[in-house]
Design a protein around this motif. Structure first.
Motif, PDB file in Angstrom:
ATOM      1  N   PRO A 110       0.785  -1.234   0.000  1.00  0.00           N
ATOM      2  CA  PRO A 110       0.000   0.000   0.000  1.00  0.00           C
ATOM      3  C   PRO A 110       0.824   1.296   0.000  1.00  0.00           C
ATOM      4  O   PRO A 110       0.472   2.249  -0.695  1.00  0.00           O
ATOM      5  N   ALA A 111       1.908   1.341   0.721  1.00  0.00           N
ATOM      6  CA  ALA A 111       2.707   2.570   0.796  1.00  0.00           C
ATOM      7  C   ALA A 111       3.464   2.871  -0.496  1.00  0.00           C
ATOM      8  O   ALA A 111       3.884   4.002  -0.718  1.00  0.00           O
ATOM      9  N   ASN A 112       3.638   1.874  -1.356  1.00  0.00           N
ATOM     10  CA  ASN A 112       4.467   2.036  -2.554  1.00  0.00           C
ATOM     11  C   ASN A 112       3.710   1.922  -3.870  1.00  0.00           C
ATOM     12  O   ASN A 112       4.161   2.434  -4.889  1.00  0.00           O
ATOM     13  N   ILE A 137     -10.752  -7.433 -13.597  1.00  0.00           N
ATOM     14  CA  ILE A 137      -9.879  -6.917 -14.653  1.00  0.00           C
ATOM     15  C   ILE A 137     -10.500  -5.669 -15.285  1.00  0.00           C
ATOM     16  O   ILE A 137      -9.814  -4.665 -15.501  1.00  0.00           O
ATOM     17  N   GLU A 138     -11.784  -5.711 -15.549  1.00  0.00           N
ATOM     18  CA  GLU A 138     -12.455  -4.560 -16.145  1.00  0.00           C
ATOM     19  C   GLU A 138     -12.524  -3.388 -15.173  1.00  0.00           C
ATOM     20  O   GLU A 138     -12.511  -2.227 -15.595  1.00  0.00           O
ATOM     21  N   LEU A 139     -12.581  -3.665 -13.880  1.00  0.00           N
ATOM     22  CA  LEU A 139     -12.556  -2.605 -12.879  1.00  0.00           C
ATOM     23  C   LEU A 139     -11.222  -1.862 -12.927  1.00  0.00           C
ATOM     24  O   LEU A 139     -11.181  -0.632 -12.844  1.00  0.00           O
ATOM     25  N   VAL A 140     -10.135  -2.584 -13.099  1.00  0.00           N
ATOM     26  CA  VAL A 140      -8.816  -1.956 -13.229  1.00  0.00           C
ATOM     27  C   VAL A 140      -8.770  -1.106 -14.496  1.00  0.00           C
ATOM     28  O   VAL A 140      -8.278   0.026 -14.476  1.00  0.00           O
ATOM     29  N   LEU A 141      -9.287  -1.623 -15.596  1.00  0.00           N
ATOM     30  CA  LEU A 141      -9.324  -0.850 -16.833  1.00  0.00           C
ATOM     31  C   LEU A 141     -10.130   0.426 -16.642  1.00  0.00           C
ATOM     32  O   LEU A 141      -9.706   1.508 -17.059  1.00  0.00           O
ATOM     33  N   LYS A 142     -11.279   0.331 -16.011  1.00  0.00           N
ATOM     34  CA  LYS A 142     -12.125   1.505 -15.774  1.00  0.00           C
ATOM     35  C   LYS A 142     -11.384   2.538 -14.921  1.00  0.00           C
ATOM     36  O   LYS A 142     -11.437   3.733 -15.190  1.00  0.00           O
ATOM     37  N   TRP A 143     -10.642   2.092 -13.911  1.00  0.00           N
ATOM     38  CA  TRP A 143      -9.841   2.982 -13.063  1.00  0.00           C
ATOM     39  C   TRP A 143      -8.811   3.726 -13.915  1.00  0.00           C
ATOM     40  O   TRP A 143      -8.644   4.928 -13.784  1.00  0.00           O
ATOM     41  N   ILE A 144      -8.146   3.016 -14.808  1.00  0.00           N
ATOM     42  CA  ILE A 144      -7.146   3.643 -15.675  1.00  0.00           C
ATOM     43  C   ILE A 144      -7.828   4.631 -16.620  1.00  0.00           C
ATOM     44  O   ILE A 144      -7.345   5.754 -16.814  1.00  0.00           O
ATOM     45  N   GLN A 145      -8.960   4.240 -17.204  1.00  0.00           N
ATOM     46  CA  GLN A 145      -9.696   5.126 -18.119  1.00  0.00           C
ATOM     47  C   GLN A 145     -10.141   6.404 -17.425  1.00  0.00           C
ATOM     48  O   GLN A 145     -10.232   7.461 -18.056  1.00  0.00           O
ATOM     49  N   GLN A 146     -10.396   6.326 -16.119  1.00  0.00           N
ATOM     50  CA  GLN A 146     -10.837   7.492 -15.363  1.00  0.00           C
ATOM     51  C   GLN A 146      -9.647   8.254 -14.791  1.00  0.00           C
ATOM     52  O   GLN A 146      -9.776   8.995 -13.820  1.00  0.00           O
ATOM     53  N   LYS A 147      -8.484   8.075 -15.399  1.00  0.00           N
ATOM     54  CA  LYS A 147      -7.243   8.792 -15.074  1.00  0.00           C
ATOM     55  C   LYS A 147      -6.538   8.297 -13.824  1.00  0.00           C
ATOM     56  O   LYS A 147      -5.703   8.992 -13.261  1.00  0.00           O
ATOM     57  N   ALA A 148      -6.861   7.106 -13.347  1.00  0.00           N
ATOM     58  CA  ALA A 148      -6.133   6.417 -12.279  1.00  0.00           C
ATOM     59  C   ALA A 148      -5.831   7.295 -11.072  1.00  0.00           C
ATOM     60  O   ALA A 148      -4.683   7.454 -10.661  1.00  0.00           O
ATOM     61  N   HIS A 149      -6.869   7.833 -10.497  1.00  0.00           N
ATOM     62  CA  HIS A 149      -6.698   8.672  -9.302  1.00  0.00           C
ATOM     63  C   HIS A 149      -6.265   7.821  -8.109  1.00  0.00           C
ATOM     64  O   HIS A 149      -6.592   6.639  -8.026  1.00  0.00           O
ATOM     65  N   ASN A 150      -5.574   8.437  -7.183  1.00  0.00           N
ATOM     66  CA  ASN A 150      -5.101   7.760  -5.973  1.00  0.00           C
ATOM     67  C   ASN A 150      -6.238   7.704  -4.966  1.00  0.00           C
ATOM     68  O   ASN A 150      -6.300   8.485  -4.040  1.00  0.00           O
ATOM     69  N   ASN A 151      -7.141   6.772  -5.182  1.00  0.00           N
ATOM     70  CA  ASN A 151      -8.271   6.637  -4.258  1.00  0.00           C
ATOM     71  C   ASN A 151      -8.396   5.190  -3.888  1.00  0.00           C
ATOM     72  O   ASN A 151      -9.264   4.530  -3.783  1.00  0.00           O
TER      73      ASN A 151
END
Length: 85
Positions: free
Chosen positions: A24-26, A71-85
């Motif tokens: 988590p820290a890295n 896997i699609e959740l990760v893709l959606k996160w990247i498509q939404q600009k991969a915010h640190n949330n």
């Protein structure tokens, strides 16, 4: 990442696989390093992270491919600009 990548011991500790530490820290800083190619918010489908998860020859995690929803959740996160949330 904790359940499938970090806790399995692959991407954690002092010598993580592929020098990618997903503790988590890295994890966020390592994934977002522009020179790594792990996350490409301009071309999400070309992100190494996503490509490895979808790979048929050597999927990550090696203990068994993640379900399509994850896997699609990760893709959606990247498509939404991969915010640190």
């Amino acid at each position: 990442f904790n359940a499938s990548c970090n806790e399995s011991g692959c991407h954690s500790g002092s010598t993580p696989a592929g020098t990618l530490n997903l503790e988590p820290a890295n994890s966020y800083l390592q994934l977002m390093n522009a020179s790594s190619g792990y996350v490409d918010t301009l071309n999400p489908e070309f992100s190494l992270l996503y490509a490895q998860m979808r790979s048929s020859s050597s999927p990550m995690p090696p203990t068994g491919k993640l379900d399509n929803c994850s896997i699609e959740l990760v893709l959606k996160w990247i498509q939404q600009k991969a915010h640190n949330n």
